[in-house]
Design a protein around this motif. Structure first.
Motif, short mmCIF file in Angstrom:
data_model
loop_
_atom_site.label_atom_id
_atom_site.label_comp_id
_atom_site.label_asym_id
_atom_site.label_seq_id
_atom_site.Cartn_x
_atom_site.Cartn_y
_atom_site.Cartn_z
N ASN A 22 0.80 -1.22 0.00
CA ASN A 22 0.00 0.00 0.00
C ASN A 22 0.84 1.27 0.00
N ASP A 268 -3.72 0.43 8.00
CA ASP A 268 -3.82 0.97 6.65
C ASP A 268 -5.24 0.76 6.11
N ARG A 269 -5.44 1.02 4.83
CA ARG A 269 -6.78 0.93 4.24
C ARG A 269 -7.35 -0.47 4.31
N ASP A 270 -6.47 -1.47 4.37
CA ASP A 270 -6.93 -2.86 4.44
C ASP A 270 -7.04 -3.37 5.86
N ASN A 272 -4.58 -3.45 8.14
CA ASN A 272 -3.34 -4.07 8.61
C ASN A 272 -2.50 -3.08 9.40
#
Length: 290
Positions: A22, A268-270, A272
């Motif tokens: 990312n 993060d965006r996911d 993680n």
């Protein structure tokens, strides 16, 4: 009036390979690397008005010991007011731009402002406190230096970021890749040094200790320690050896035994979290200023 260029060449030894899909800036391929920069260090004009000296244009600014701000090429209006022979006030207002003479990447500049009060006790001992902001972050810092024995000295700084609402990074790299934690972020360092590095022939050796939280800075390009203190945080020790090959050139060897310092809750965006990663790195740097 002042004008200057800065040439910097840094070689980095191999580090363990890590990949963050990312954020391409955090990809480490396990190989040695080299980074070269040419910057417009100074292009400013200044004038004294009694005890006040005002300067405007591209310039160098160091707030405290440089843990938050210690950088050239800032586009700001600044001033220094010598209140007494031992007390001074340093202030600045403008943009945090850095003027690289050969760079293609577009970045978003931010409003930068600060006021820094410093008191000298004599015998090269001093202490200070500052307040500042670098959109959207707000900083409070304290710092000081004192001689110990002979050429041995001790310096340190503590900085606190009061902004707990971290914006998500946009296409101009404004914002944070990892966010979500609502905790305050802090950072401090201590440096035990021997000697100085100001003119030709000078030698300086220092042992540094850093304890810096993840996301203390949105952009780590403004700290004076940007080669190793990043927005991933840093916890550990370093050894720095400096030798002035001339009045304008310095050769440095730096070795760090440390690791990143993620803050729990930042993802993060996911979803993680940033994993803690080792930072056992050697730098060889040659810096010239004209």
């Amino acid at each position: 009036m002042a004008f200057g260029l800065k040439f910097k060449s840094t070689s980095e030894e191999p580090v363990p390979a890590t990949i963050d899909p990312n954020d391409p800036k955090r990809v480490r391929d396990g190989h040695a690397s080299e980074k070269n920069k040419v910057k417009l260090d100074e292009a400013s004009i200044g004038r004294a008005f009694g005890p006040v000296y005002l300067k405007a244009g591209v310039q160098t600014a160091t707030v405290g010991e440089g843990l938050w701000i210690g950088k050239s090429s800032l586009n700001i209006f600044s001033g220094k007011y010598d209140m007494t022979p031992r007390d001074s006030l340093f202030f600045g207002y403008g943009r945090d731009s850095q003027d690289y003479l050969a760079e293609n990447e577009k970045t978003q500049s931010r409003l930068l402002k600060f006021v820094d009060y410093q008191h000298h006790f004599g015998n090269d001992a001093m202490a200070g406190i500052y307040l500042g902001a670098q959109q959207p972050d707000r900083y409070l810092g304290v710092y000081g230096e004192t001689p110990l024995i002979g050429k041995l000295s001790l310096a340190g700084e503590f900085v606190h970021n009061t902004n707990t609402n971290k914006p998500e990074e946009n296409h101009n790299h404004y914002g944070y890749v990892y966010r979500g934690s609502k905790s305050d972020t802090d950072g401090y360092f201590l440096s035990l040094a021997y000697g100085q590095a100001k003119k030709k022939g000078d030698f300086r050796a220092a042992v540094n200790y850093f304890n810096v939280d993840q996301n203390l800075f949105m952009d780590d390009g403004y700290t004076a320690f940007d080669d190793y203190v990043t927005n991933d945080g840093l916890l550990g020790f370093g050894l720095v050896l400096d030798y002035m090959t001339s009045d304008h050139t310095k050769l440095s060897l730096e070795r760090y035994w440390a690791h990143t310092k993620p803050v729990a809750g930042n993802v993060d965006r996911d979803g993680n979290e940033l994993p803690e990663s080792p930072y056992y790195t050697t730098y060889v740097k040659f810096t010239s200023k004209f």
